[in-house]
Enzyme design. Structure first.
Site, short mmCIF file in Angstrom:
data_model
loop_
_atom_site.label_atom_id
_atom_site.label_comp_id
_atom_site.label_asym_id
_atom_site.label_seq_id
_atom_site.Cartn_x
_atom_site.Cartn_y
_atom_site.Cartn_z
N ASN A 188 5.56 48.85 -51.47
CA ASN A 188 4.91 49.56 -52.58
C ASN A 188 5.42 50.99 -52.77
O ASN A 188 5.32 51.54 -53.85
CB ASN A 188 3.40 49.57 -52.39
CG ASN A 188 2.97 49.96 -51.00
OD1 ASN A 188 3.35 49.31 -50.02
ND2 ASN A 188 2.19 51.01 -50.90
N GLN A 227 3.25 43.67 -54.79
CA GLN A 227 4.24 44.38 -55.62
C GLN A 227 5.34 43.45 -56.12
O GLN A 227 6.18 43.86 -56.91
CB GLN A 227 4.86 45.53 -54.83
CG GLN A 227 3.88 46.59 -54.37
CD GLN A 227 3.44 47.52 -55.50
OE1 GLN A 227 4.15 47.68 -56.51
NE2 GLN A 227 2.28 48.13 -55.35
N SER A 247 -2.91 40.97 -56.08
CA SER A 247 -3.94 41.86 -56.61
C SER A 247 -3.90 41.86 -58.14
O SER A 247 -2.82 41.90 -58.74
CB SER A 247 -3.71 43.28 -56.10
OG SER A 247 -4.56 44.18 -56.76
N HIS A 249 -4.96 44.19 -60.41
CA HIS A 249 -4.65 45.40 -61.18
C HIS A 249 -3.22 45.89 -61.06
O HIS A 249 -2.83 46.83 -61.72
CB HIS A 249 -5.64 46.53 -60.83
CG HIS A 249 -5.48 47.13 -59.47
ND1 HIS A 249 -4.92 48.37 -59.29
CD2 HIS A 249 -5.80 46.69 -58.24
CE1 HIS A 249 -4.92 48.66 -58.00
NE2 HIS A 249 -5.45 47.65 -57.34
N THR A 285 -21.28 36.76 -54.72
CA THR A 285 -21.24 36.20 -56.07
C THR A 285 -19.86 36.38 -56.69
O THR A 285 -19.28 37.45 -56.59
CB THR A 285 -22.30 36.88 -56.96
OG1 THR A 285 -23.57 36.70 -56.34
CG2 THR A 285 -22.32 36.29 -58.36
N CYS A 373 -2.96 62.01 -48.71
CA CYS A 373 -3.67 63.25 -48.46
C CYS A 373 -4.95 62.92 -47.70
O CYS A 373 -5.98 62.64 -48.27
CB CYS A 373 -4.00 63.94 -49.77
SG CYS A 373 -4.64 65.60 -49.56
#
Ligand SMILES: *Cc1c(COP(=O)(O)O)cnc(C)c1O
Length: 432
Positions: A188, A227, A247, A249, A285, A373
């Site tokens: 990624n 990716q 994934s 998104h 759910t 970070c």
């Protein structure tokens, strides 16, 4: 808008302590007339409108719980079934081999922890598992957790200076009691494409040898293909994998939904308990709109691979060329011949990636750094360090990740703005 490093850190701190309402006003004001160039598709992608259209009814009129027996439930269940079939088509597997999760993080956790938990029930004694040094934290931290257990030994396969694992090094790591391998498909941070096919072939060879010898240890292969799903084939049969994570998104679908492919007959222990949804592997759910969304997004993946791959890599090459020609002391962190079409991780010597990121953001250009970070301390990327890049150089890395909606004009803008930013930051950078 011209500020130095310390001022920028101060701004970021102020940002974090400003109430939400005020922040919203500031962000809207700043962004009103600003161009917006999004080059962070590895972090997340804008959602395809057709995907959103397909999802919409399942928020409102078709709101049923997919496990309810009445008509409301049946309608939702049908939509989930359709999404499962779409997903199976994409993976070239059976619909029954698809487990919907809350994302790739959860898919990775279930695959790794669930498989090891199941294997530990078989009284195999001490077991050995392998992953790489450049995995996403959702994989790496599972291995670090397992490493603490007495009966588990972990090996981390290193990468070369281009961020790629070696098949030969991998082969050397395998022991008689190696039972599990997790190796990502495309990294990624750098976009480095890993030799998944070769790894799978080696695993197959080991399995055949063990079968002949009647050895008691099984061997399973998982890949985090998050990716890769945009631009590479994720045919699980071709690839020869037992488990694969995806994934929503990252492929123009919704956030909060993912897929775990689990090959037939592979037993995983649940790591979460409750309503026994998804064959007991992912209680909770079902996220019906999200599942409909990822199923729809995967339908477009094949198309994207064929039509957009060239366009995106063309823009990416234009960016790399433009930046390296106009700015001195820039390196590509990776191997041009072995990166995914949408990644370019560039290292700018002598400055901090965070400063570049913030300056670009002032210009409406969104990128990311290789650093995480954490608790105020800036840690250089574990991926870049694994490639043997010096700590101070790793700090100067910027990840550009492109998408099919990016344009030539946008890339031209970046090539025009970036040299000035780098020049200014290098001028004010403390010399060491
Ligand atoms: C984004 C990402 C994940 C995590 O996916 P989520 O759905 O956001 O949990 C895992 N692995 C890789 C390689 C990623 O890029």
């Amino acid at each position: 808008t011209q500020v130095d490093c310390h001022q920028q850190k101060f701004i970021v701190q102020c940002w974090a302590s400003t109430p939400y309402e005020k922040l919203l006003i500031i962000i809207n004001k700043v962004n009103k007339n600003m161009q917006k160039i999004y080059l962070d598709h590895s972090a997340t992608t804008p959602m395809n409108e057709k995907v959103l259209d397909a999802m919409m009814p399942y928020f409102t009129s078709e709101f049923g719980n997919a496990t309810s027996i009445h008509t409301f439930g049946q309608k939702a269940s049908l939509a989930v079934q359709r999404a499962r079939e779409n997903t199976a088509l994409f993976l070239n597997c059976k619909a029954s081999e698809v487990v919907f999760t809350s994302g790739a993080t959860e898919a990775n956790n279930i695959a790794i922890l669930g498989l090891i938990k199941a294997l530990q029930k078989n009284n195999l004694g001490k077991i050995h598992i392998i992953t790489s040094t450049i995995e996403h934290p959702a994989v790496l931290e599972c291995f670090q957790l397992l490493e603490k257990e007495d009966d588990i030994e972990v090996s981390y396969l290193p990468v070369n200076s281009k961020g790629i694992v070696s098949k030969d090094e991998f082969e050397k790591l395998i022991k008689d009691n190696t039972v599990f391998v997790s190796m990502m498909y495309v990294n990624n941070e750098t976009g480095a494409v890993q030799p998944i096919l070769d790894i799978a072939k080696t695993i197959k060879k080991v399995k055949e040898k063990r079968k002949k010898e009647g050895a008691k240890f099984p061997l399973y292969f998982h890949t985090d293909a998050v990716q890769a799903a945009n631009f590479f084939s994720c045919d699980v049969k071709d690839l020869g994998v037992d488990l694969m994570s995806l994934s929503g998104h990252k492929i123009s679908g919704p956030k909060g939904v993912g897929v775990l492919f689990v090959k037939d007959n592979i037993v995983l222990e649940p790591i979460q308990f409750g309503g026994h949804q998804e064959k007991g592997l992912r209680s909770g759910t079902l996220n019906v709109p999200g599942i409909v969304g990822i199923g729809e997004a995967l339908l477009f993946a094949e198309d994207r691979r064929k039509t957009n791959s060239k366009k995106v890599s063309g823009l990416r090459d234009m960016l790399i060329e433009g930046v390296t020609e106009n700015i001195p002391d820039v390196v590509l962190n990776g191997d041009m011949d072995n990166i995914s079409p949408f990644h370019a991780n560039l290292g700018f010597k002598g400055i901090e990636g965070e400063s570049i990121l913030l300056d670009l953001d002032f210009e409406g250009i969104a990128v990311s750094t290789g650093s995480a970070c954490a608790s105020g301390a800036l840690n250089p990327s574990h991926v870049l360090l694994a490639m043997g890049i010096r700590k101070e150089d790793a700090h100067g890395a910027i990840r550009f990740t492109l998408g099919s909606s990016n344009t030539e004009k946008e890339i031209e803008t970046v090539i025009e703005k970036l040299p000035k930013i780098i020049k200014r930051l290098r001028k004010i950078a403390p010399k060491n």
